[in-house]
Motif scaffolding. Sequence first.
Motif, PDB file in Angstrom:
ATOM      1  N   MET A   1      54.415 -18.209 -56.145  1.00 40.23           N
ATOM      2  CA  MET A   1      54.129 -16.616 -55.981  1.00 40.23           C
ATOM      3  C   MET A   1      52.836 -16.369 -55.106  1.00 40.23           C
ATOM      4  SD  MET A   1      54.946 -13.204 -58.002  1.00 40.23           S
ATOM      5  CE  MET A   1      56.160 -14.211 -59.056  1.00 40.23           C
ATOM      6  N   GLN A   2      52.764 -15.766 -54.172  1.00 39.94           N
ATOM      7  CA  GLN A   2      51.484 -15.574 -53.685  1.00 39.94           C
ATOM      8  C   GLN A   2      51.312 -13.827 -53.550  1.00 39.94           C
ATOM      9  OE1 GLN A   2      52.135 -17.278 -49.310  1.00 39.94           O
ATOM     10  NE2 GLN A   2      50.086 -16.483 -49.541  1.00 39.94           N
ATOM     11  N   ARG A   3      49.769 -13.602 -53.619  1.00 35.78           N
ATOM     12  CA  ARG A   3      49.590 -12.030 -53.015  1.00 35.78           C
ATOM     13  C   ARG A   3      49.214 -12.183 -51.730  1.00 35.78           C
ATOM     14  NH1 ARG A   3      46.405  -7.397 -54.424  1.00 35.78           N
ATOM     15  NH2 ARG A   3      47.196  -6.165 -52.591  1.00 35.78           N
ATOM     16  N   ILE A   4      49.880 -11.237 -50.930  1.00 30.50           N
ATOM     17  CA  ILE A   4      49.468 -11.221 -49.301  1.00 30.50           C
ATOM     18  C   ILE A   4      48.586 -10.294 -49.015  1.00 30.50           C
ATOM     19  CG2 ILE A   4      50.501 -10.466 -47.345  1.00 30.50           C
ATOM     20  CD1 ILE A   4      51.805 -13.074 -48.629  1.00 30.50           C
ATOM     21  N   THR A   5      47.549 -10.850 -48.759  1.00 29.91           N
ATOM     22  CA  THR A   5      46.160 -10.143 -48.180  1.00 29.91           C
ATOM     23  C   THR A   5      46.069 -10.254 -46.722  1.00 29.91           C
ATOM     24  OG1 THR A   5      44.609 -12.149 -48.206  1.00 29.91           O
ATOM     25  CG2 THR A   5      45.074 -11.091 -50.400  1.00 29.91           C
ATOM     26  N   ALA A   6      45.074  -9.427 -46.291  1.00 34.03           N
ATOM     27  CA  ALA A   6      44.519  -9.355 -44.742  1.00 34.03           C
ATOM     28  C   ALA A   6      44.094 -10.880 -44.362  1.00 34.03           C
ATOM     29  CB  ALA A   6      43.279  -8.460 -44.577  1.00 34.03           C
ATOM     30  N   ALA A   7      43.704 -11.746 -45.242  1.00 36.00           N
ATOM     31  CA  ALA A   7      43.472 -13.042 -44.781  1.00 36.00           C
ATOM     32  C   ALA A   7      44.809 -13.914 -44.716  1.00 36.00           C
ATOM     33  CB  ALA A   7      42.393 -13.611 -45.642  1.00 36.00           C
ATOM     34  N   THR A   8      45.774 -13.674 -45.034  1.00 37.08           N
ATOM     35  CA  THR A   8      47.130 -14.403 -45.261  1.00 37.08           C
ATOM     36  C   THR A   8      47.566 -14.611 -43.821  1.00 37.08           C
ATOM     37  OG1 THR A   8      47.642 -13.432 -47.210  1.00 37.08           O
ATOM     38  CG2 THR A   8      49.346 -14.769 -46.084  1.00 37.08           C
ATOM     39  N   ALA A   9      47.800 -15.997 -43.480  1.00 37.58           N
ATOM     40  CA  ALA A   9      48.369 -16.302 -42.055  1.00 37.58           C
ATOM     41  C   ALA A   9      49.594 -16.858 -42.539  1.00 37.58           C
ATOM     42  CB  ALA A   9      47.881 -17.620 -41.512  1.00 37.58           C
ATOM     43  N   ALA A  10      50.809 -16.069 -41.950  1.00 37.53           N
ATOM     44  CA  ALA A  10      52.014 -16.595 -42.390  1.00 37.53           C
ATOM     45  C   ALA A  10      53.199 -16.278 -41.167  1.00 37.53           C
ATOM     46  CB  ALA A  10      52.717 -15.730 -43.597  1.00 37.53           C
ATOM     47  N   PRO A  11      54.365 -16.694 -41.220  1.00 36.12           N
ATOM     48  CA  PRO A  11      55.405 -16.310 -40.461  1.00 36.12           C
ATOM     49  C   PRO A  11      56.157 -15.244 -41.066  1.00 36.12           C
ATOM     50  CG  PRO A  11      56.045 -18.426 -41.787  1.00 36.12           C
ATOM     51  CD  PRO A  11      54.512 -18.232 -41.971  1.00 36.12           C
ATOM     52  N   LEU A  12      56.495 -14.583 -40.038  1.00 33.70           N
ATOM     53  CA  LEU A  12      57.515 -13.455 -40.385  1.00 33.70           C
ATOM     54  C   LEU A  12      58.975 -13.661 -39.753  1.00 33.70           C
ATOM     55  CD1 LEU A  12      55.039 -10.626 -39.681  1.00 33.70           C
ATOM     56  CD2 LEU A  12      55.341 -11.643 -41.919  1.00 33.70           C
ATOM     57  N   PHE A  13      60.112 -13.081 -40.537  1.00 30.51           N
ATOM     58  CA  PHE A  13      61.459 -13.480 -40.212  1.00 30.51           C
ATOM     59  C   PHE A  13      62.240 -12.112 -40.473  1.00 30.51           C
ATOM     60  CE2 PHE A  13      59.753 -17.557 -41.564  1.00 30.51           C
ATOM     61  CZ  PHE A  13      60.056 -18.489 -40.575  1.00 30.51           C
TER      62      PHE A  13
END
Length: 484
Positions: A1-13
């Motif tokens: 589990m991770q906290r999403i921050t402004a610095a998170t790079a991630a794919p969105l579906f």
Amino acid sequence: MQRITAATAAPLFGTDASRRIEQAAAATLPPHALMQRAGLAVARLAMAVAPNARTIWIACGPGNNGGDGLEAAAQLQGRGFAPVVTRIGDDTRLPPDARASLQRARDAGVRFADAPPAHADLVLDALLGLGAARAPGGLMADWLRRMHAGPAPVLSIDLPSGLNADTGALSLNFLAPAAHRTQDARRLCLSLLTLKPGLFTGQGRDAAGELWFDDLAASPGDVPLTARLPGAPVPMNRRHATHKGSYGDVAVVGGAPGMAGAALLAATAALHGGAGRVYLAPLDAALPALAPTQPELMFRRPAALPLEDLTVVCGCGGGEAIRDLLPQVLGGSRALVLDADALNAVAADEALQRQLAGRAGRPTVLTPHPLEAARLLGTGTAEVQADRLRAATELAQRFGATVVLKGSGTIVAAPNQTPWINPTGNARLATAGTGDVLAGMIGAALAAGHEPMTAAWQAVWTHGERAERWPAHRPLTAGALARC
Ligand SMILES: NC(=O)C1=CN([C@@H]2O[C@H](COP(=O)(O)OP(=O)(O)OC[C@H]3O[C@@H](n4cnc5c(N)ncnc54)[C@H](OP(=O)(O)O)[C@@H]3O)[C@@H](O)[C@H]2O)[C@@H](O)CC1
Ligand SMILES: Nc1ncnc2c1ncn2[C@@H]1O[C@H](COP(=O)(O)OP(=O)(O)O)[C@@H](O)[C@H]1O
Ligand SMILES: [K+]
């Protein structure tokens, strides 16, 4: 589990992609394994948020989102907490995973009630997730309003109920009016399996609050992304053996009579954004050829600009007068940012639209706010806001340009590319002139040689992050934003 921050790079579906990923993952796992993982993840976050909670109200809906809530209830009960489950829906229509979780909750001794407890220390919203098909009504709407008006933290499972995972449109607005926002309780959302675009744009950011993510140990495989979160930009590496010519020349064309400030803000932002040289070409010929507080800016007449060498930021405070210059600017500029009145002029003139589309291949960034986007698309602001990703993508395709659709969760789209959604920024940016600052910052990034999509998202990210870093007790002005 991770906290999403402004610095998170991630794919969105989006919804369809998330469902495909869920099906592929479920096919390789024992029955009900994914929901058990989901319930455990929810229970872990709930315990971290309210470790001393005496009562946890879990509101469960008729589908698998409700199943996640029931599974979390079983897990919490087994760890000594006291969940109280209220349910909506017909047992005979429960999907198999949710039915299995209902049985596990019953077996664990979870308390079921007909009405929400009078007091709760934490609320879990397990009413609707990806399957929200229409606006919640009746009892479901009552419970949603009640949980979001109360003092207890609300943890939404997968999505805040009623939030469209693809668009960020909230079908039942359970948010208190803006003036009452200081009284909001803590709001969190644990997105499961995938991060969804709707959490980051439109009403998604307000509805979700603090965002967490658990991929349930399932891989997206080769399912195409719907959008991306960019992560933080890496600061540009300035080599020693460079000079001002290495960082490009920006010219701001705008500032009709009475609107000089907009052009000055864009030029100031381009300067502080690192451009090698910044020219200001005001449309108001009566302006003095010096900005005393910004002596680095060089003033030129618009007609005297060597457009083919310049990154032109055009439109800020341009008024009606910008229209006559647009054929030259569209035809001649090496790289171009079109903002505000320039966009309105294009929206009203098919010849200019053809000329804009004809620039394809030369760097071009359009920076509409929702009303300007609506004018360009020939539709209304509500339609644009109802599906911001689609509106930005459609504009990018139509004009062969990179499009920055501004507002909460700014979208950056370019033809045939996966769009970005910007996670930074806040409503302190809702003050006159911040859009001019953004246009200048994008101009500086383009002039430095970034390709348009990169220039756009990096400037948008930085612009928003400056607002987030701004001290809470001081109002933010566009002038200060330009100089950060
Ligand atoms: N399967 C798994 O292992 C995993 C599943 N996961 C979880 O499943 C969620 C998706 O589940 P889901 O597809 O069942 O959709 P869900 O959001 O529960 O809603 C559908 C139900 O609600 C009903 N309904 C719709 N709108 C309504 C309204 N306004 N008011 C009232 N009812 C309304 C609709 O009824 P209908 O439209 O048919 O009348 C249907 O009965 C996903 O978000 C995630 O949380 C993940 O944790 C991964 C593991
Ligand atoms: N509530 C908000 N949340 C995040 N960003 C916002 C919000 N309100 C405004 N902004 C940002 O502030 C800028 C405003 O631009 P714009 O509407 O063109 O204003 P102006 O024309 O006054 O410069 C955009 O970058 C927009 O994304
Ligand atoms: K939910």
